[in-house]
Design a protein around this motif. Structure first.
Motif, PDB file in Angstrom:
ATOM      1  N   GLU A   1      40.028  39.161  21.881  1.00 25.05           N
ATOM      2  CA  GLU A   1      38.788  38.393  21.767  1.00 25.05           C
ATOM      3  C   GLU A   1      39.007  36.923  22.110  1.00 25.05           C
ATOM      4  O   GLU A   1      38.081  36.226  22.541  1.00 25.05           O
ATOM      5  N   GLU A   2      40.232  36.441  21.937  1.00 23.87           N
ATOM      6  CA  GLU A   2      40.540  35.042  22.213  1.00 23.87           C
ATOM      7  C   GLU A   2      40.775  34.774  23.699  1.00 23.87           C
ATOM      8  O   GLU A   2      40.802  33.619  24.119  1.00 23.87           O
ATOM      9  N   MET A   3      40.944  35.846  24.486  1.00 22.54           N
ATOM     10  CA  MET A   3      41.316  35.696  25.892  1.00 22.54           C
ATOM     11  C   MET A   3      40.109  35.753  26.820  1.00 22.54           C
ATOM     12  O   MET A   3      39.253  36.626  26.702  1.00 22.54           O
ATOM     13  N   THR A   4      40.061  34.801  27.750  1.00 20.36           N
ATOM     14  CA  THR A   4      39.077  34.836  28.836  1.00 20.36           C
ATOM     15  C   THR A   4      39.864  35.027  30.126  1.00 20.36           C
ATOM     16  O   THR A   4      40.520  34.090  30.609  1.00 20.36           O
ATOM     17  N   LEU A   5      39.822  36.263  30.641  1.00 20.53           N
ATOM     18  CA  LEU A   5      40.647  36.617  31.795  1.00 20.53           C
ATOM     19  C   LEU A   5      39.750  36.926  32.994  1.00 20.53           C
ATOM     20  O   LEU A   5      38.834  37.752  32.896  1.00 20.53           O
ATOM     21  N   PRO A   6      39.995  36.308  34.136  1.00 26.87           N
ATOM     22  CA  PRO A   6      39.174  36.548  35.337  1.00 26.87           C
ATOM     23  C   PRO A   6      39.569  37.849  36.021  1.00 26.87           C
ATOM     24  O   PRO A   6      40.654  38.399  35.770  1.00 26.87           O
ATOM     25  N   GLU A   7      38.689  38.348  36.855  1.00 22.94           N
ATOM     26  CA  GLU A   7      39.025  39.547  37.631  1.00 22.94           C
ATOM     27  C   GLU A   7      40.167  39.252  38.586  1.00 22.94           C
ATOM     28  O   GLU A   7      41.047  40.083  38.803  1.00 22.94           O
ATOM     29  N   ASN A   8      40.132  38.067  39.162  1.00 19.71           N
ATOM     30  CA  ASN A   8      41.203  37.656  40.073  1.00 19.71           C
ATOM     31  C   ASN A   8      42.189  36.773  39.300  1.00 19.71           C
ATOM     32  O   ASN A   8      41.855  35.655  38.922  1.00 19.71           O
ATOM     33  N   PRO A   9      43.404  37.258  39.044  1.00 20.97           N
ATOM     34  CA  PRO A   9      44.383  36.476  38.277  1.00 20.97           C
ATOM     35  C   PRO A   9      44.636  35.088  38.849  1.00 20.97           C
ATOM     36  O   PRO A   9      44.945  34.144  38.104  1.00 20.97           O
TER      37      PRO A   9
ATOM     38  N   ASP B   1      42.682  32.968  39.744  1.00 25.18           N
ATOM     39  CA  ASP B   1      41.712  31.982  39.248  1.00 25.18           C
ATOM     40  C   ASP B   1      42.135  31.385  37.906  1.00 25.18           C
ATOM     41  O   ASP B   1      41.545  30.409  37.439  1.00 25.18           O
ATOM     42  N   GLY B   2      43.141  31.972  37.283  1.00 26.62           N
ATOM     43  CA  GLY B   2      43.598  31.485  35.993  1.00 26.62           C
ATOM     44  C   GLY B   2      42.607  31.823  34.884  1.00 26.62           C
ATOM     45  O   GLY B   2      41.478  32.229  35.135  1.00 26.62           O
TER      46      GLY B   2
ATOM     47  N   PRO C   1      48.070  31.881  36.741  1.00 29.66           N
ATOM     48  CA  PRO C   1      48.031  33.255  37.261  1.00 29.66           C
ATOM     49  C   PRO C   1      49.148  34.142  36.721  1.00 29.66           C
ATOM     50  O   PRO C   1      48.929  35.321  36.424  1.00 29.66           O
ATOM     51  N   GLN C   2      50.351  33.594  36.590  1.00 29.92           N
ATOM     52  CA  GLN C   2      51.463  34.394  36.064  1.00 29.92           C
ATOM     53  C   GLN C   2      51.171  34.879  34.650  1.00 29.92           C
ATOM     54  O   GLN C   2      51.500  36.016  34.291  1.00 29.92           O
ATOM     55  N   ALA C   3      50.557  34.028  33.819  1.00 25.75           N
ATOM     56  CA  ALA C   3      50.226  34.420  32.450  1.00 25.75           C
ATOM     57  C   ALA C   3      49.122  35.467  32.437  1.00 25.75           C
ATOM     58  O   ALA C   3      49.162  36.416  31.641  1.00 25.75           O
ATOM     59  N   VAL C   4      48.146  35.317  33.321  1.00 28.62           N
ATOM     60  CA  VAL C   4      47.054  36.305  33.388  1.00 28.62           C
ATOM     61  C   VAL C   4      47.606  37.670  33.776  1.00 28.62           C
ATOM     62  O   VAL C   4      47.213  38.697  33.209  1.00 28.62           O
ATOM     63  N   ARG C   5      48.529  37.702  34.719  1.00 36.69           N
ATOM     64  CA  ARG C   5      49.106  38.983  35.144  1.00 36.69           C
ATOM     65  C   ARG C   5      49.889  39.625  34.001  1.00 36.69           C
ATOM     66  O   ARG C   5      49.833  40.851  33.804  1.00 36.69           O
ATOM     67  N   ALA C   6      50.629  38.818  33.251  1.00 35.92           N
ATOM     68  CA  ALA C   6      51.365  39.363  32.105  1.00 35.92           C
ATOM     69  C   ALA C   6      50.393  39.937  31.076  1.00 35.92           C
ATOM     70  O   ALA C   6      50.625  41.010  30.507  1.00 35.92           O
ATOM     71  N   LEU C   7      49.294  39.243  30.848  1.00 42.45           N
ATOM     72  CA  LEU C   7      48.300  39.722  29.885  1.00 42.45           C
ATOM     73  C   LEU C   7      47.615  40.992  30.371  1.00 42.45           C
ATOM     74  O   LEU C   7      47.311  41.883  29.566  1.00 42.45           O
ATOM     75  N   ASN C   8      47.373  41.095  31.655  1.00 40.11           N
ATOM     76  CA  ASN C   8      46.774  42.320  32.192  1.00 40.11           C
ATOM     77  C   ASN C   8      47.681  43.521  31.953  1.00 40.11           C
ATOM     78  O   ASN C   8      47.200  44.622  31.634  1.00 40.11           O
ATOM     79  N   GLU C   9      48.983  43.324  32.096  1.00 37.74           N
ATOM     80  CA  GLU C   9      49.923  44.416  31.816  1.00 37.74           C
ATOM     81  C   GLU C   9      49.950  44.744  30.329  1.00 37.74           C
ATOM     82  O   GLU C   9      50.013  45.911  29.927  1.00 37.74           O
TER      83      GLU C   9
END
Length: 407
Positions: free
Chosen positions: A260-268, A270-271, A293-301
């Motif tokens: 709930e705390e995360m706002t993640l874009p469709e395209n990593p 974009d940050g 972007p690196q953090a977004v990708r880690a969160l997506n995994e």
């Protein structure tokens, strides 16, 4: 001298004989009231200043015939002294209630209730645990006004004797706050901790271990291999360590993170943004963490691994996050015991960002969630320097990518 009319056997076998209440006399005002439902109560009638009064002496058989007669004798002694037994009993009950409200534990819990709304959740839990485990067992039942410096010191020394010198000093501070609250509310007389300055072993504060810049590339490579042989760790822990390096938040802030705390874009690329509520922050203030972007990708995994759990890092029980020691023990398995901790990433990032001379120190301090003393009372803007911090966090992520490739 009382004229005893009842025997223990008569008391045991007494019945109401069809009456709502049957009163059996034992002399000098003592009666056994027997009710239709079989219950039996001892009562005594007495006269004072010409008025008849009565008191309950308890329930039979819990209060025996001998007990009732002893209480009758005590009441007659009070009457001979010109005292009203009923008034004396009410005064004793009032004193007991007042005494229970004036114990250290009662005052401490009241103080805690006043303060807890101003604290971060983690701090509130720590304070409560420190009192319940270390102080209430020894000082909790003592009237706060009756405490002495040696008593307080003895309670704190038990903590010190375990080798927990830092905790001993912290608990001493909490006890002092409770004692001062007791004084302010008219129940205490002195803050004994002021008399105990210098009585505890000084605590030598040690900094959290953190690797130097030249060792950072190897640490990052080791982390990237955590879920492979020979360590054979799990992927979630590896991603968590990488995310800790990328965001350099406190370990507790990462462990308690929810989706709930995360706002993640469709395209990593974009940050994103991680919004940590003040209740989970040491400062008690909301905090924004720009996600490169690196953090977004880690969160997506991690999202895939987390499944339906609300936690970014769920434990074996998906309804709870991983334990506080999970990431620290992972660093131990990688051979960094005494060399690196989760908190150490904050020191590494702070040093690198400051030494780069690319970023204003205020941006770095705000990203570390350090609140300057002159801003504590002022309005806190969680988004302060946010555009600059986004660029800084992107630079830091690229810095880590470059470091891991360094030979």
């Amino acid at each position: 001298m009382a004229t005893n009319l009842l025997s223990p056997l008569e008391v045991k076998n007494a019945h109401s004989q069809g009456k709502a209440i049957r009163k059996l006399k034992d002399g000098d005002g003592l009666y056994l009231w027997v009710y239709a439902d079989g219950s039996k109560y001892w009562r005594i009638r007495y006269w004072i200043t010409g008025k008849e009064k009565s008191l309950s002496l308890g329930v039979s058989p819990k209060v025996t015939l001998a007990d009732a007669r002893k209480r009758r004798a005590e009441i007659h002694d009070q009457l001979q002294q010109g005292l009203d037994p009923g008034s004396e009993r009410k005064a004793a009950k009032a004193a007991a209630v007042l005494s229970s409200a004036n114990t250290f534990e009662a005052v401490a819990r009241e103080w805690y209730g006043k303060q807890v709304g101003t604290w971060a959740e983690s701090h509130a839990v720590d304070v409560k645990r420190r009192l319940e485990r270390n102080i209430y067992p020894t000082l909790g039942a003592r009237p706060i006004a009756d405490l002495t410096p040696p008593e307080v010191l003895a309670a704190i020394r038990k903590i010190e004797n375990r080798g927990a010198t830092d905790l001993a000093h912290r608990v001493m501070g909490v006890v002092g706050q409770v004692l001062r609250y007791g004084i302010a509310t008219g129940r205490g007389e002195r803050d004994h901790t002021a008399d105990l300055r210098g009585a505890l072993t000084p605590h030598v504060k040690s900094h959290q271990p953190a690797v130097k810049e030249k060792a950072l590339p190897q640490l990052l490579r080791d982390i990237s291999q955590y879920d492979q042989a020979p360590t054979n760790g799990d992927k979630q822990t590896r991603l968590a360590l990488q995310l800790l390096a990328l965001t350099f938040v406190r370990t507790s802030e990462l462990i308690g993170a929810t989706w709930e705390e995360m706002t993640l874009p469709e395209n990593p690329d974009d940050g994103g943004i991680w919004s940590i509520p003040g209740a989970r922050m040491k400062s008690g203030k909301d905090h924004l963490v720009p996600l490169a972007p690196q953090a977004v990708r880690a969160l997506n995994e991690l999202k895939i691994l987390a499944g339906d759990s609300k936690w970014v890092l769920p434990g074996r029980n998906p309804s709870k996050p991983i334990s506080n020691n999970t990431l620290l023990f992972a660093l131990y398995r990688l051979g960094y015991r005494g060399k690196m901790t989760g908190h150490g990433f904050r020191a590494v990032a702070s040093t690198a960002l400051n030494e780069s001379n690319l970023f204003d120190p205020d941006w770095i301090e705000r990203q570390l969630a350090h609140v300057p003393a002159n801003q504590v009372a002022a309005a806190y803007n969680r988004a302060l320097y946010l555009p600059h911090r986004k660029k800084m966090m992107a630079w830091w992520s690229e810095y880590l990518d470059t470091a891991i490739k360094t030979v």
